[in-house]
Design an enzyme around this catalytic site. Structure first.
Site, PDB file in Angstrom:
ATOM      1  N   LYS A 227       3.077 -16.628  -9.752  1.00 49.85           N
ATOM      2  CA  LYS A 227       2.204 -16.352  -8.377  1.00 49.85           C
ATOM      3  C   LYS A 227       2.116 -17.808  -7.424  1.00 49.85           C
ATOM      4  O   LYS A 227       1.970 -18.535  -8.201  1.00 49.85           O
ATOM      5  CB  LYS A 227       1.234 -15.856  -9.122  1.00 49.85           C
ATOM      6  CG  LYS A 227      -0.061 -15.432  -8.422  1.00 49.85           C
ATOM      7  CD  LYS A 227      -0.878 -14.646  -8.482  1.00 49.85           C
ATOM      8  CE  LYS A 227      -2.073 -14.195  -8.472  1.00 49.85           C
ATOM      9  NZ  LYS A 227      -3.504 -13.453  -8.531  1.00 49.85           N
TER      10      LYS A 227
ATOM     11  N   LYS B 150       4.429 -13.138  -7.313  1.00 45.75           N
ATOM     12  CA  LYS B 150       4.249 -12.580  -6.510  1.00 45.75           C
ATOM     13  C   LYS B 150       3.649 -13.220  -5.233  1.00 45.75           C
ATOM     14  O   LYS B 150       3.256 -14.564  -5.626  1.00 45.75           O
ATOM     15  CB  LYS B 150       2.442 -11.974  -6.862  1.00 45.75           C
ATOM     16  CG  LYS B 150       1.753 -12.000  -5.847  1.00 45.75           C
ATOM     17  CD  LYS B 150       0.035 -10.912  -7.320  1.00 45.75           C
ATOM     18  CE  LYS B 150      -0.893 -11.262  -5.996  1.00 45.75           C
ATOM     19  NZ  LYS B 150      -2.795 -11.305  -6.908  1.00 45.75           N
TER      20      LYS B 150
HETATM   21  C1  PBG Z   1      -6.721 -11.833  -8.555  1.00 46.20           C
HETATM   22  C2  PBG Z   1      -5.978 -11.272  -7.467  1.00 46.20           C
HETATM   23  C3  PBG Z   1      -4.589 -11.736  -6.007  1.00 46.20           C
HETATM   24  C4  PBG Z   1      -4.644 -10.831  -5.922  1.00 46.20           C
HETATM   25  C5  PBG Z   1      -4.476  -9.831  -6.783  1.00 46.20           C
HETATM   26  N1  PBG Z   1      -5.023 -10.051  -8.269  1.00 46.20           N
HETATM   27  C6  PBG Z   1      -5.587 -12.499  -5.481  1.00 46.20           C
HETATM   28  C7  PBG Z   1      -5.847 -14.147  -6.079  1.00 46.20           C
HETATM   29  O1  PBG Z   1      -4.780 -14.236  -6.529  1.00 46.20           O
HETATM   30  O2  PBG Z   1      -6.840 -14.808  -4.707  1.00 46.20           O
HETATM   31  C8  PBG Z   1      -3.748 -10.667  -4.601  1.00 46.20           C
HETATM   32  C9  PBG Z   1      -3.240  -8.917  -4.329  1.00 46.20           C
HETATM   33  C10 PBG Z   1      -2.901  -8.387  -3.144  1.00 46.20           C
HETATM   34  O3  PBG Z   1      -2.551  -9.711  -2.016  1.00 46.20           O
HETATM   35  O4  PBG Z   1      -2.508  -7.293  -2.867  1.00 46.20           O
HETATM   36  N2  PBG Z   1      -6.245 -13.155  -9.800  1.00 46.20           N
END
Ligand code: PBG
Length: 335
Positions: free
Chosen positions: A202, A259
């Protein structure tokens, strides 16, 4: 692979296989179906739905509406729902205490959805950011995001989620040691069937902007760093993504995720090739917002763009896609 030169083969006409829908369907190399989708959903504490301005067409749902959505998912053939909470700002604190509340919003939503449609899988984020007043995914110690101190709260949160009926736990803070800690705790508590889908690769991405709007997590930097770059990955890196995935698998992840989605298709493809593990892609809020904004301006065809963007993940080798478009795409696909 090298193709023969065209000259000695005047009959080499690749367009032959594109001339009609029936033959295009016959030679198609990847297929998108409703069974490839995980419906990304946000639940809030109030009644009715609350539109999210930066995500046209997407709303936070009440617990009751989430239950109805689970029934809808079953009808559409969408196998699972990923549920995220929007927590009232007044209830947040620096430690994200509410994350492990057994009667909290996520527990209520999971139970309601499981009661309404037990056949639909439910996935929950194991992360503190919806519950912290500073918006970070970890507890802050001396201005830094504390890796190990945060784990304890995450384990409590995951156990609460699993006991509420959550099928897939998805640790999403990109810090170290999460999968091992969760797996150990789940085994010890007799919850060995709970699956782990790790947010293994991620990235610290600009494409999460609308999500922070959707879950009401404020601007970073009030306490702690102004971004998540000390825990989420540098968008420039591939080899590190492979190390992250390898580690999470070794720690007990059943499935892995990349992601954001579309800007990181190369990573999806590398991970699939390297590990042969069920690999999911998260088409994040910013990707949703870009497609919807362009479509609303008449600049792209909305439905075609949705299906093309989702199909690209299948072509890249993904087992499935977490997406805010899930119900719409499933309907377009005849679900
Ligand atoms: C939090 C999390 C995030 C998303 C999913 N879980 C945001 C981040 O890491 O700041 C993003 C999901 C999206 O943008 O659709 N841990």
């Amino acid at each position: 692979m090298s193709l023969p030169p065209l000259a000695p083969y005047p009959a080499l006409r690749l367009r032959r296989l594109r001339q009609a829908d029936w033959i295009r369907r016959l030679v198609r190399e990847s297929v998108l179906t409703p069974a490839d989708l995980i419906w990304s959903m946000v639940v809030h504490e109030g009644e009715g739905e609350v539109p999210v301005a930066s995500m046209p067409g997407f709303s936070r749902l009440s617990v009751k509406q989430c239950a109805a959505a689970a029934v809808e998912a079953r009808k559409l053939g969408v196998p699972a729902i990923a549920i995220f909470p929007h927590i009232d700002g007044a209830k947040k604190d620096a430690a994200g205490s509410l994350a492990a509340d057994p009667n909290g919003l996520i527990s209520q939503a999971v139970k309601a959805m499981k009661d309404a449609a037990p056949e639909v899988g439910i996935m929950c984020d194991v992360a503190l950011d919806p519950f912290t007043d500073h918006g970070h995914d970890g507890i802050i110690e001396n201005g830094q995001i504390a890796n190990d101190a945060t784990i304890e709260r995450l384990v409590e949160q995951a156990l609460v989620q699993a006991r509420a009926g959550c099928d897939i736990l998805a640790p999403s803070d990109m810090m170290d040691g999460r999968c091992a800690a969760l797996r150990t705790a789940l085994e010890a508590e007799g919850l060995q069937d709970a699956m782990i889908m790790s947010y293994a690769a991620k990235y610290a991405s600009a494409f999460y902007g609308p999500y922070r709007d959707a879950i009401g997590s404020g601007k970073l930097g009030t306490a702690g760093p102004a971004d998540k770059k000390t825990y989420q990955m540098d968008p420039a890196n591939t080899e590190e993504a492979l190390r992250e995935v390898a580690l999470d698998i070794a720690e007990g992840a059943d499935m892995v995720m990349v992601k954001p989605g579309m800007p990181y298709l190369d990573i999806v493809s590398r991970v699939v090739e390297a590990f042969d593990m069920p690999t999911f892609a998260f088409q994040v809020s910013g990707e949703y917002a870009m497609i919807m904004a362009a479509a609303q301006n008449g600049w792209i065809d909305e439905e075609r763009a949705i299906l093309e963007s989702l199909g690209a993940f299948k072509r890249a080798g993904a087992a499935g896609i977490i997406t805010y478009f899930a119900p719409r795409a499933a309907r377009m696909l005849g679900g």
